[in-house]
Design a protein around this motif. Structure first.
Motif, PDB file in Angstrom:
ATOM      1  N   ILE A   2       0.819  -1.281  -0.149  1.00 50.99           N
ATOM      2  CA  ILE A   2       0.222   0.009   0.052  1.00 50.99           C
ATOM      3  C   ILE A   2       0.761   1.259  -0.013  1.00 50.99           C
ATOM      4  O   ILE A   2       0.550   2.012  -0.822  1.00 50.99           O
ATOM      5  CB  ILE A   2      -1.039  -0.048   1.122  1.00 50.99           C
ATOM      6  N   TYR A   3       1.846   1.073   0.777  1.00 50.63           N
ATOM      7  CA  TYR A   3       2.827   2.321   0.731  1.00 50.63           C
ATOM      8  C   TYR A   3       3.410   2.678  -0.642  1.00 50.63           C
ATOM      9  O   TYR A   3       3.287   3.658  -0.984  1.00 50.63           O
ATOM     10  CB  TYR A   3       4.235   1.994   1.689  1.00 50.63           C
ATOM     11  N   ALA A   4       4.149   1.726  -1.235  1.00 52.32           N
ATOM     12  CA  ALA A   4       4.214   1.738  -2.592  1.00 52.32           C
ATOM     13  C   ALA A   4       3.437   2.282  -3.574  1.00 52.32           C
ATOM     14  O   ALA A   4       3.570   3.176  -4.342  1.00 52.32           O
ATOM     15  CB  ALA A   4       4.974   0.432  -3.054  1.00 52.32           C
ATOM     16  N   ARG A   5       2.164   1.570  -3.551  1.00 52.86           N
ATOM     17  CA  ARG A   5       1.157   2.096  -4.431  1.00 52.86           C
ATOM     18  C   ARG A   5       0.545   3.445  -4.138  1.00 52.86           C
ATOM     19  O   ARG A   5       0.274   4.353  -4.871  1.00 52.86           O
ATOM     20  CB  ARG A   5      -0.026   1.182  -4.536  1.00 52.86           C
ATOM     21  N   ARG A   6       0.414   3.779  -3.065  1.00 47.93           N
ATOM     22  CA  ARG A   6      -0.439   5.310  -2.673  1.00 47.93           C
ATOM     23  C   ARG A   6       0.548   6.241  -2.123  1.00 47.93           C
ATOM     24  O   ARG A   6       0.104   7.322  -2.122  1.00 47.93           O
ATOM     25  CB  ARG A   6      -1.453   4.758  -1.509  1.00 47.93           C
ATOM     26  N   TRP A   7       1.453   5.779  -1.351  1.00 50.66           N
ATOM     27  CA  TRP A   7       2.363   6.986  -0.725  1.00 50.66           C
ATOM     28  C   TRP A   7       3.752   7.269  -1.342  1.00 50.66           C
ATOM     29  O   TRP A   7       4.116   8.445  -1.131  1.00 50.66           O
ATOM     30  CB  TRP A   7       2.330   6.608   0.712  1.00 50.66           C
ATOM     31  N   ALA A  12       7.821  11.265  -1.990  1.00 47.68           N
ATOM     32  CA  ALA A  12       8.928  11.700  -2.839  1.00 47.68           C
ATOM     33  C   ALA A  12       8.930  12.924  -3.427  1.00 47.68           C
ATOM     34  O   ALA A  12       9.665  13.880  -3.575  1.00 47.68           O
ATOM     35  CB  ALA A  12       9.417  10.431  -3.655  1.00 47.68           C
ATOM     36  N   LYS A  13       7.708  13.204  -3.946  1.00 51.21           N
ATOM     37  CA  LYS A  13       7.353  14.430  -4.841  1.00 51.21           C
ATOM     38  C   LYS A  13       7.387  15.474  -3.976  1.00 51.21           C
ATOM     39  O   LYS A  13       8.039  16.783  -4.256  1.00 51.21           O
ATOM     40  CB  LYS A  13       6.088  14.291  -5.570  1.00 51.21           C
ATOM     41  N   VAL A  18      13.394  10.229  -2.634  1.00 56.14           N
ATOM     42  CA  VAL A  18      12.997   8.956  -2.139  1.00 56.14           C
ATOM     43  C   VAL A  18      13.458   8.767  -0.779  1.00 56.14           C
ATOM     44  O   VAL A  18      14.462   8.661  -0.495  1.00 56.14           O
ATOM     45  CB  VAL A  18      13.429   7.802  -3.144  1.00 56.14           C
ATOM     46  N   PRO A  19      12.527   8.726   0.369  1.00 60.42           N
ATOM     47  CA  PRO A  19      12.964   8.659   1.563  1.00 60.42           C
ATOM     48  C   PRO A  19      13.365   7.277   1.738  1.00 60.42           C
ATOM     49  O   PRO A  19      12.935   6.127   1.266  1.00 60.42           O
ATOM     50  CB  PRO A  19      11.561   8.906   2.494  1.00 60.42           C
ATOM     51  N   GLU A  20      14.290   6.710   2.971  1.00 64.68           N
ATOM     52  CA  GLU A  20      14.368   5.763   3.154  1.00 64.68           C
ATOM     53  C   GLU A  20      13.306   5.161   4.222  1.00 64.68           C
ATOM     54  O   GLU A  20      12.719   5.972   4.768  1.00 64.68           O
ATOM     55  CB  GLU A  20      15.803   5.605   4.150  1.00 64.68           C
ATOM     56  N   THR A  21      13.083   3.821   4.161  1.00 61.47           N
ATOM     57  CA  THR A  21      11.982   3.429   4.907  1.00 61.47           C
ATOM     58  C   THR A  21      12.618   2.139   5.829  1.00 61.47           C
ATOM     59  O   THR A  21      13.658   1.630   5.644  1.00 61.47           O
ATOM     60  CB  THR A  21      11.023   2.644   3.929  1.00 61.47           C
ATOM     61  N   PHE A  22      11.723   2.051   7.026  1.00 66.76           N
ATOM     62  CA  PHE A  22      12.157   0.935   7.767  1.00 66.76           C
ATOM     63  C   PHE A  22      10.796   0.091   8.266  1.00 66.76           C
ATOM     64  O   PHE A  22       9.744   0.672   8.395  1.00 66.76           O
ATOM     65  CB  PHE A  22      13.211   1.281   8.631  1.00 66.76           C
TER      66      PHE A  22
END
Length: 165
Positions: A2-7, A12-13, A18-22
């Motif tokens: 969901i994060y990749a698809r929606r957020w 990033a824009k 592009v933020p790092e994620t954990f």
């Protein structure tokens, strides 16, 4: 995910990079045990998500069924972290059993000493009930092979850094 698809794109824009994620990952049987115990709380008595009157073994069998009942519908950690169905995966996965590594990571990244309070800890005695018959444990490991394999990688060092995409 969901994060990749929606957020991810929106964030990033907005921030120009592009933020790092954990994420934090639990051992898969402990993950199921946590949900099982959480759904036993008094506030859920009588609700379709309640595990009152259901053994942990029954909960796991229901979770593995083709159409789990509401009380056994929980997400998969490997899917949540982007390792199933079209990632990208999170950049860092920390072992729940080694939260000290997450605190150190965040302290270094944020340039300040962090001290996270301990909250929502299950009683130690509750973990003793997470025993399954060998055949059911084998079925769980087969059905969630990716999740068990991912956790093994994470637990080896306490943190897994995934390649950036």
């Amino acid at each position: 995910s969901i994060y990749a698809r929606r957020w991810a794109g929106r964030i990033a824009k907005r921030i120009g990079t592009v933020p790092e994620t954990f994420a934090v990952m639990r051992e898969p049987l402990e993950h199921l045990g946590s949900w099982y115990r959480y759904r036993q709380r008094d506030a859920l008595k009588g609700h379709e998500n309640s595990t009152h009157g259901i053994s942990f073994e029954e909960f796991v069998r229901a979770r593995l069924s083709d159409d789990p009942p509401p009380f056994a519908r929980i997400g998969r950690q490997d899917r949540f972290m982007g390792f199933l169905n079209g990632g990208p995966p999170v950049n860092y996965i920390f072992d729940y059993a080694r939260l000290d590594l997450l605190v150190l990571f965040l302290s270094e990244r944020l340039g300040t000493d962090l001290a996270l309070p301990t909250r929502n800890v299950s009683p130690t005695a509750a973990s003793g009930g997470l025993v399954l018959p060998e055949s059911l444990m084998a079925a769980l490991k087969e059905a969630h092979a990716g999740e068990f394999a991912l956790y093994e990688q994470v637990s080896d060092q306490g943190v897994l850094e995934t390649p950036s995409v």
